[in-house]
Design an enzyme around this catalytic site. Structure first.
Site, PDB file in Angstrom:
ATOM      1  N   SER A 296       0.852  -1.186   0.000  1.00  0.00           N
ATOM      2  CA  SER A 296       0.000   0.000   0.000  1.00  0.00           C
ATOM      3  C   SER A 296       0.889   1.237   0.000  1.00  0.00           C
ATOM      4  CB  SER A 296      -0.916   0.016   1.224  1.00  0.00           C
ATOM      5  OG  SER A 296      -0.152   0.187   2.408  1.00  0.00           O
ATOM      6  N   LYS A 297       0.253   2.411   0.068  1.00  0.00           N
ATOM      7  CA  LYS A 297       1.003   3.670   0.015  1.00  0.00           C
ATOM      8  C   LYS A 297       2.028   3.788   1.133  1.00  0.00           C
ATOM      9  CE  LYS A 297      -2.616   6.414  -2.244  1.00  0.00           C
ATOM     10  NZ  LYS A 297      -3.540   7.564  -2.102  1.00  0.00           N
ATOM     11  N   ARG A 298       1.748   3.187   2.265  1.00  0.00           N
ATOM     12  CA  ARG A 298       2.678   3.337   3.383  1.00  0.00           C
ATOM     13  C   ARG A 298       4.014   2.647   3.121  1.00  0.00           C
ATOM     14  NH1 ARG A 298      -0.760  -0.703   5.040  1.00  0.00           N
ATOM     15  NH2 ARG A 298       0.207  -2.638   5.772  1.00  0.00           N
TER      16      ARG A 298
END
Length: 478
Positions: A256-258
């Protein structure tokens, strides 16, 4: 046997992410290896979240990676070539609502579907009752035999699931998966506004477009038995399925973006080569012996489903960066130069080409070229690294640096080999190691103790700017 027809069907609700790019790549490779057809289909039924900018990001990402489509949205490339279009247009689901209505009507007429007017409030009561009785909720088939007429306000269409038996999926990646029909419920396939839900819309499009193999993420495994029953109800041969394992971050959670940049175009903007990204993605789930580096041409002849693994791959940014550096080393200078210039507005092409040749063994991304060029070649006066200055641009080194400036002014035009020989002689006359002479010169002309080969670099900087930088450094020394 007819050539296979495969599809990649993203939703334009965000950028093209790494997982979607790998799915597109595997489908594209299979089509290219077998002489099949690769179809790009846009599933835009989420009218709230679907945007033109997201669609453009998907198309741009596909084109940047070199994954052209045989059928799909028509796009004109920079050289005037048109890709896409095709006999099954339109390739946007919101432009195909009449097709879904026609197939839903056929299922109702054949007894495989029915219209339902149960409200959300009524279903919520049933859900709460099931929860209180500590059992799972399944739609009880309230409207199955009511014969609700077409056009009834609020009516949805539900697919009639068989009550007995099982559906067996023979997946190319995951093997055999058995789903008992008793686990399924009559699910909504068309909303009251005529928009299909995912399972039905995808199946109808596959039927209409002649899809023979469906390769997608394994988060869709739960949908597959339902869709297989729908293919059968529409009298269409069930496609072959290949469910690809998820891509995880280092923490073993879904990427994911993290975990950093997951957009394809973000990697483009960060200076990665498209071939390097594709090379990395294909190895996140597929292997070919101990080989690590593949071009698209290699992969078109080598890719197969037999060597796609069933376990999730872990995304490793350091491995991708290493692979990008290897690709840079193998890419011709002219091609690298064009890619760098697409990211930054830099100086004359000939000068940039020469600088890239100097930097090829050092750069890890295209931005390394651009940043270093901006720092080392472009400015009249460089920015100094404070520690390098404190150690090398001292009162003790100033007289030697002034003599080095005079030597450069005299011998600069003789070329790099002559300069190298002249400074070796100069260092010997001073009784110094060559590094003791070159490091102050390097700091004075580049601002740092680290640079590509100095005299080759200064040849690109040019005599006038080199001497101006030296003069500024001499003035800086107390």
């Amino acid at each position: 046997m007819p050539a296979p027809r495969v599809r990649f069907a993203p939703s334009p609700t965000g950028y093209l992410h790494i997982g979607g790019a790998r799915t597109a790549l595997f489908n594209w490779l299979f089509a290219r290896r077998t002489g099949g057809t690769f179809i790009l289909r846009i599933e835009d039924t989420d009218r709230v979240r679907s945007t033109e900018s997201s669609l453009q990001a998907i198309l741009d990402g596909m084109r940047w990676m070199g994954l052209d489509w045989d059928e799909g949205p028509a796009v004109t490339t920079a050289d005037g070539t048109v890709i896409g279009g095709g006999p099954h247009a339109p390739y946007f689901q919101m432009q195909r609502l009449g097709t879904y209505e026609r197939h839903a009507d056929a299922l109702i007429e054949g007894g495989r579907a029915y219209r339902c007017v149960c409200t959300k409030a009524e279903l919520d009561v049933l859900r709460e009752q099931a929860k209180a009785e500590k059992r799972g909720f399944k739609y009880p088939g309230t409207c199955r035999d009511r014969g609700i007429a077409k056009g009834t306000p609020g009516a949805v269409v539900r697919f009639r699931m068989p009550a007995e038996g099982a559906t067996v999926l023979h997946d190319l990646v995951k093997g055999e998966i058995v789903t008992q029909h008793s686990e399924l419920q009559d699910e909504v396939i068309v909303r009251a506004d005529g928009v299909p839900l995912y399972n039905f819309g995808a199946v109808v499009d596959d039927v209409e477009m002649g899809i023979t193999l469906v390769a997608r993420g394994d988060d869709h495994v739960v949908n597959t038995p339902r869709q297989m029953l729908m293919y059968q109800a529409l009298n269409y041969p069930v496609p072959v399925f290949a469910h690809l394992p998820m891509i995880l971050g280092a923490d073993k959670q879904r990427l994911s973006k993290r975990h950093g940049a997951v957009s394809v175009l973000q990697y483009r903007d960060d200076g990665y080569l498209p071939g390097a990204l594709l090379n990395y993605l294909v190895r996140l789930g597929w292997s070919h012996g101990d080989e690590e580096i593949f071009t698209l041409e290699d992969l078109k002849s080598k890719f197969d489903w037999e060597h796609v693994g069933a376990t999730a791959g872990v995304f490793n940014p350091e491995k991708l960066l290493w692979l990008n550096q290897e690709w840079i080393k193998r890419t011709p200078v002219a091609e690298l130069s064009a890619l760098v210039r697409s990211l930054r507005d830099l100086g004359p092409a000939e000068q940039l080409d020469g600088f890239i040749l100097l930097m090829k063994e050092r750069a890890k991304t295209l931005l390394d070229f651009a940043d270093a060029y901006t720092r080392l070649i472009a400015p009249l006066q460089v920015e100094y690294d404070a520690k390098s200055v404190a150690k090398n641009l001292t009162a003790e080194s100033k007289p030697m640096l002034a003599e080095a400036r005079a030597l450069l002014a005299t011998r600069f035009d003789d070329g790099t080999p002559a300069l190298d020989a002249a400074f070796r002689d100069f260092a010997a006359q001073k009784g110094l190691g060559l590094g003791k002479v070159l490091q102050p010169l390097r700091v004075a002309t580049t601002g740092s103790t680290v640079s590509p080969p100095l005299f080759e670099l200064l040849a690109l900087v040019g005599k006038e700017r080199t001497l101006a930088r030296l003069d500024a450094a001499l003035e800086k020394i107390a």
